[in-house]
Design a protein around this motif. Structure first.
Motif, PDB file in Angstrom:
ATOM      1  N   ALA B  71     126.502  24.369 107.623  1.00 30.06           N
ATOM      2  CA  ALA B  71     127.313  23.178 107.368  1.00 30.06           C
ATOM      3  C   ALA B  71     126.483  21.916 107.542  1.00 30.06           C
ATOM      4  O   ALA B  71     126.603  20.959 106.758  1.00 30.06           O
ATOM      5  CB  ALA B  71     128.520  23.161 108.308  1.00 30.06           C
ATOM      6  N   LEU B  72     125.626  21.904 108.568  1.00 29.34           N
ATOM      7  CA  LEU B  72     124.743  20.756 108.770  1.00 29.34           C
ATOM      8  C   LEU B  72     123.808  20.587 107.579  1.00 29.34           C
ATOM      9  O   LEU B  72     123.593  19.474 107.086  1.00 29.34           O
ATOM     10  CB  LEU B  72     123.931  20.937 110.060  1.00 29.34           C
ATOM     11  N   LEU B  83     124.038  10.603 108.305  1.00 28.77           N
ATOM     12  CA  LEU B  83     124.824  11.451 109.206  1.00 28.77           C
ATOM     13  C   LEU B  83     124.584  11.071 110.663  1.00 28.77           C
ATOM     14  O   LEU B  83     125.497  11.128 111.498  1.00 28.77           O
ATOM     15  CB  LEU B  83     124.463  12.930 108.993  1.00 28.77           C
ATOM     16  N   TRP B  84     123.348  10.664 110.957  1.00 28.93           N
ATOM     17  CA  TRP B  84     122.977  10.409 112.362  1.00 28.93           C
ATOM     18  C   TRP B  84     123.592   9.131 112.905  1.00 28.93           C
ATOM     19  O   TRP B  84     123.450   8.819 114.090  1.00 28.93           O
ATOM     20  CB  TRP B  84     121.450  10.435 112.513  1.00 28.93           C
ATOM     21  N   ASP B  85     124.250   8.357 112.064  1.00 23.94           N
ATOM     22  CA  ASP B  85     125.055   7.251 112.609  1.00 23.94           C
ATOM     23  C   ASP B  85     126.318   7.769 113.281  1.00 23.94           C
ATOM     24  O   ASP B  85     126.933   7.070 114.087  1.00 23.94           O
ATOM     25  CB  ASP B  85     125.482   6.289 111.490  1.00 23.94           C
ATOM     26  N   ARG B  86     126.702   8.972 112.920  1.00 21.51           N
ATOM     27  CA  ARG B  86     127.982   9.494 113.411  1.00 21.51           C
ATOM     28  C   ARG B  86     127.831  10.658 114.388  1.00 21.51           C
ATOM     29  O   ARG B  86     128.817  11.063 115.022  1.00 21.51           O
ATOM     30  CB  ARG B  86     128.857   9.927 112.222  1.00 21.51           C
ATOM     31  N   ILE B 114     127.509  21.125 118.934  1.00 16.42           N
ATOM     32  CA  ILE B 114     128.697  21.280 119.770  1.00 16.42           C
ATOM     33  C   ILE B 114     129.906  21.139 118.852  1.00 16.42           C
ATOM     34  O   ILE B 114     129.800  20.610 117.740  1.00 16.42           O
ATOM     35  CB  ILE B 114     128.750  20.252 120.922  1.00 16.42           C
ATOM     36  N   ASN B 115     131.052  21.580 119.312  1.00 21.66           N
ATOM     37  CA  ASN B 115     132.224  21.573 118.426  1.00 21.66           C
ATOM     38  C   ASN B 115     132.529  20.185 117.862  1.00 21.66           C
ATOM     39  O   ASN B 115     132.811  20.046 116.666  1.00 21.66           O
ATOM     40  CB  ASN B 115     133.456  22.104 119.167  1.00 21.66           C
ATOM     41  N   ALA B 116     132.502  19.177 118.725  1.00 18.28           N
ATOM     42  CA  ALA B 116     132.845  17.835 118.253  1.00 18.28           C
ATOM     43  C   ALA B 116     131.925  17.413 117.115  1.00 18.28           C
ATOM     44  O   ALA B 116     132.371  16.877 116.095  1.00 18.28           O
ATOM     45  CB  ALA B 116     132.762  16.838 119.410  1.00 18.28           C
ATOM     46  N   GLY B 117     130.628  17.673 117.273  1.00 19.65           N
ATOM     47  CA  GLY B 117     129.683  17.303 116.229  1.00 19.65           C
ATOM     48  C   GLY B 117     129.929  18.079 114.944  1.00 19.65           C
ATOM     49  O   GLY B 117     129.844  17.527 113.839  1.00 19.65           O
ATOM     50  N   ALA B 172     139.221  16.607 117.560  1.00 18.31           N
ATOM     51  CA  ALA B 172     139.321  15.946 116.253  1.00 18.31           C
ATOM     52  C   ALA B 172     140.192  14.700 116.341  1.00 18.31           C
ATOM     53  O   ALA B 172     139.848  13.640 115.813  1.00 18.31           O
ATOM     54  CB  ALA B 172     139.862  16.927 115.224  1.00 18.31           C
ATOM     55  N   ASN B 173     141.333  14.808 117.000  1.00 18.26           N
ATOM     56  CA  ASN B 173     142.192  13.633 117.146  1.00 18.26           C
ATOM     57  C   ASN B 173     141.492  12.538 117.947  1.00 18.26           C
ATOM     58  O   ASN B 173     141.642  11.349 117.657  1.00 18.26           O
ATOM     59  CB  ASN B 173     143.514  14.021 117.835  1.00 18.26           C
ATOM     60  N   TYR B 174     140.758  12.961 118.951  1.00 18.96           N
ATOM     61  CA  TYR B 174     140.067  11.980 119.783  1.00 18.96           C
ATOM     62  C   TYR B 174     139.049  11.187 118.964  1.00 18.96           C
ATOM     63  O   TYR B 174     138.956   9.963 119.067  1.00 18.96           O
ATOM     64  CB  TYR B 174     139.391  12.706 120.941  1.00 18.96           C
ATOM     65  N   MET B 175     138.291  11.898 118.143  1.00 20.45           N
ATOM     66  CA  MET B 175     137.306  11.204 117.306  1.00 20.45           C
ATOM     67  C   MET B 175     137.988  10.414 116.194  1.00 20.45           C
ATOM     68  O   MET B 175     137.471   9.394 115.745  1.00 20.45           O
ATOM     69  CB  MET B 175     136.320  12.212 116.737  1.00 20.45           C
ATOM     70  N   ARG B 176     139.149  10.877 115.763  1.00 19.89           N
ATOM     71  CA  ARG B 176     139.912  10.102 114.763  1.00 19.89           C
ATOM     72  C   ARG B 176     140.309   8.757 115.363  1.00 19.89           C
ATOM     73  O   ARG B 176     140.323   7.740 114.658  1.00 19.89           O
ATOM     74  CB  ARG B 176     141.150  10.900 114.355  1.00 19.89           C
TER      75      ARG B 176
END
Lengths: 314, 314, 314, 314
Positions: B71-72, B83-86, B114-117, B172-176
């Motif tokens: 995926a990366l 991508l590395w800005d995020r 990690i999952n968040a990334g 996901a919600n947290y990053m949203r």
């Protein structure tokens, strides 16, 4: 075909001489804050025995945390893998002098290259002796690796750190509370501060690092550490050698390295080169600004990366 | 001289068959908890085009987080270094599903493994499309890398994660909330859970990883990613591929690897080998217990390590 | 009608004598670990001038962190509200000796009743003097509040803490790095450890706390602090007086209190009572096990609570 | 003698009208961001049955987190002290929407007044019903406390929160992963968001809070909660009612209070007054800027403080 290292070194030195953003000289150790930021040096010791230098490669600087590599090597020689009961091997995700992780993990530092871990290593190297014994041993070891008996400790820098190293005193006392520092804090820190105050030039530092490029052997044929241990020290340098910028260094440069707040970096290309760069200005992560750029450029020009196929760059 | 891989594989398979502690099968995804822990498979695709296998190397398993590598690769192809800005490139120092670091760093995950990334990466891969478009693209990419159109998604596993993936929904919600997830959370997680539910055998996974051993080239000659990008993905696998045991894996095994809670690990020896191991029992860090041991034994027997001189092992 | 305090005290003493779980005596200060856990004392000084006692109310004990109340009172007298530039007024949410919060908040302790905050207060009270000057001043102040010149410091306890107080040394050095400890660490801690080693009986401690029940006035008519300051010290005791069990104490007991690891607690019912309880066994939060229970029972029997209408309990 | 509340209210209203720094209206709920910041209202319901008002005391506003007090009261009525197995009673030391502590403490929120804790309370109040049932019950309860059936929910605000409440969705999903949210997240948050969207004027809110001033009794003579429970809710308001500024509020104002991001604060002087203030601009801690100042001024003028002797202010 090997890259033309002489041309590459010339390009790097020219590039760095023209750099506008040179970072900021470390200010928290008063003696280091006096260093002229307009300096840059580089030296490369190759596996086939050459030594190439550029810029201020013969100017001595305080190796600071680069000394953690040599101290770790010594401590592993003394207590072997028992060391890992007292120090972890994981990147910390925090700044070099963070104390947060120590509380969460009961006084066990994440790795031997953050300050807390290096203080435990100093505690091991001190053993039951006086600091001067441990410091003398360290100095003899570095001189042997370098093949140069002129390597010495800058006593002004050591005194400067002793007088102002409150965070390190906090770290050491904190680990003493968990019995992970076992000797009196002032003796352990005396050892640690003197080790950090070793002064070397890029030339000397590149020579000192050769055993890590040669799978643990000294160029004189003697074995410094086993091949397996040499690889593991390199692995630790790659994952933990640049504090909370270690991942970025691995990503951009791709070779093991250990930086110090004096502005020096020792980098190892296994089987090929031991590299020392130095420039006193630091970036936000506390690593040499120009030194990091120089290694990135060197890696790009030479193709040196532990993550590329071995054919590349040969 | 090359090591005798066939003999080494035989030794590894025998060793793993006799292992008593096989770890614990992941229980938090109900569908995964049903897998028989008494399985072990290994496959090695070499740079010279051979494919060696051992054990249950043709049994399909849920690749889970190993999919983050593919995926990366796709996301970097879409948005490049933006991508590395995020997403950061540093080891996290925390468990794979930790949310602590996200709060401290304003919704920017430490790294894409990690999952968040990986959820941010899925958000990039989703773009403005429906999940089935992004999932279809991912599947075509993995089939192309593998050269095997039978690679498929296990819909039961995807449904199982969708029903119970509360932590990922939280991430996901947290990053949203920080606008670092930009599409509706259920669509992003739909993409993510299906990507994790791709099923492959060791044979297929080792084939899929060949581009990372070949400096970015597909064995058919096509270029998947640039050499520089391939090295950087390898670097990320080394520093971040095993969650908070990444440093230990680099220390003990010394090659880039990415593990998944399905028990699979993809490991890359640049220029030499793409290796897949699988055994469903996990150790305390959430990485395959026997898989990790198998890679450590393989590295020792072959001398393969990115930290050893290139002469070794050739 | 006032509650029959004599009967209530009798009930409490009987209840505590029969208690099976008496907690655990603090072991981290060797000198304290020697105390017999089978002791319990209580004393109540009322606003109308009575003094009621029960149990071992004349046995001296190490007041430890209860001294932080008196030290804060002194420091506010010296520097006034400027103190709050260096110490916060929020509950910490962490254990009494945590260092985590200090790093996140740049060396500013959350409140004056955790160790870090009390060390800053000691730094203020030390001023430019020798520890013996500051210690003498503190002792005179406590004797004045108590009306008893026999209050003294237990030098063995002070020495015991000095020899083993590594966490406090860590905290003090850490804040010195942020310049929030301004005098030499050993002098500040000398002051702090001696202040903690003051020895008082329940009788003496209840007398010492009267100014906080009397809106800042000494029973002799003199003003110790302004009414506003007395209320604020009471507020701090309520929100921060029991480390990370402060909320629970406010919830269950409902009156301001400050505990110490010697097993003493000073509790204030504004306008009504100054209460001292003591029993050396501590609960998991580091507060006196029986002392907390005694205060909860006392509050229930008397109706004393800062959260109940004033009519109640009168 | 009682203070002249009418004169004091006049002074407060005049003072607030002249205030220059009015704080910043909450922007993270789009519907709230539209409110005119130039508003200020106050209402005081006294124990002797008077109701005094000033400024915009009849303008409705979104009570937001003030509703957590009423929701907690309801939940305690349903499950009693079993609630405390799922929610703590300690100040959090973190911001109102922090998720860090939840990870460290396994999904148990620190107290019922931070968002995470209030979501657990909403889960309790939801029970096995549909959100409209739980919302209806809440509304009936608040109308009963207020004696005013016109209290209603602002559906636009509820919809606005539902559409953008990503952090609360993160918190709820995170606790669901620990099984500390037991019903579907969207139902629980539906309940929670509607409860927060209750609209009341200062007049209505002061009336609603009377049971907490009257030791648990409704002015109509009915018992809402036991005296002990009323005191404990007041205690929680004092220690936890203003997020990470709770200690400061207790220090400066000295009475229990609960604030909401709509700019309202409910404050209780046990036995004397139930006070509502409202001004939409918030300070850095997320509490009403003028509302906090008004309560501080009111406390100073009246002498009302739970930390002062009862004689004062009477």
């Amino acid at each position: 075909m090997s890259p033309d290292l002489t041309a590459i070194l010339d390009e790097i030195v020219a590039h760095m001489a023209a750099a506008e953003d040179r970072g900021t000289v470390a200010s928290y150790i008063p003696e280091l804050a006096k260093v002229d930021p307009a300096q840059f040096g580089i030296a490369i010791a190759t596996a086939d025995g050459r030594l190439l230098t550029g810029g201020d490669s013969d100017t001595g600087f305080s190796i600071q945390s680069v000394s953690k590599v040599f101290a770790l090597t010594l401590a592993l020689g003394k207590v072997g893998d028992q060391l890992w009961d007292r120090v972890g091997r994981e990147p910390s995700g925090n700044a070099f002098n963070s104390i947060v992780q120590l509380e969460q993990e009961q006084g066990i530092p994440r790795n031997p290259f953050i300050n807390a871990g290096a203080i435990v290593v100093a505690d091991v190297n001190l053993g039951g002796h006086q600091p001067r014994v441990a410091i003398g041993e360290m100095l003899r070891f570095v001189r042997y690796l370098t093949g140069d008996d002129s390597v010495a400790i800058n006593e002004d820098v050591a005194a400067s750190e002793t007088a102002t190293g409150y965070r390190n005193m906090a770290l050491a006392n904190y680990m003493r509370a968990f019995a992970n520092v076992r000797h009196p804090v002032d003796l352990v820190l005396g050892t640690y501060f003197h080790q950090c105050a070793i002064e070397m030039s890029c030339r000397q530092l590149a020579l000192a690092g050769r055993y890590l490029m040669l799978d643990g052997r000294h160029p004189d044929g003697g074995r410094v550490v086993s091949p397996s241990r040499a690889r593991r020290i390199n692995a630790l340098m790659l994952t933990c050698g640049h504090y909370d910028a270690s991942g970025d260094f691995a990503f951009r440069v791709g070779i093991p390295g250990k930086s110090g707040v004096g502005g020096g970096i020792l980098a190892i290309v296994p089987g090929r080169a031991s590299i020392a760069v130095w420039s006193p200005g630091l970036n936000d992560s506390g690593n040499s600004c120009l030194g990091t750029q120089a290694l990135e450029l060197l890696a790009r020009r030479t193709g040196w990366s532990v993550f590329s196929p071995p054919e590349e760059g040969d």
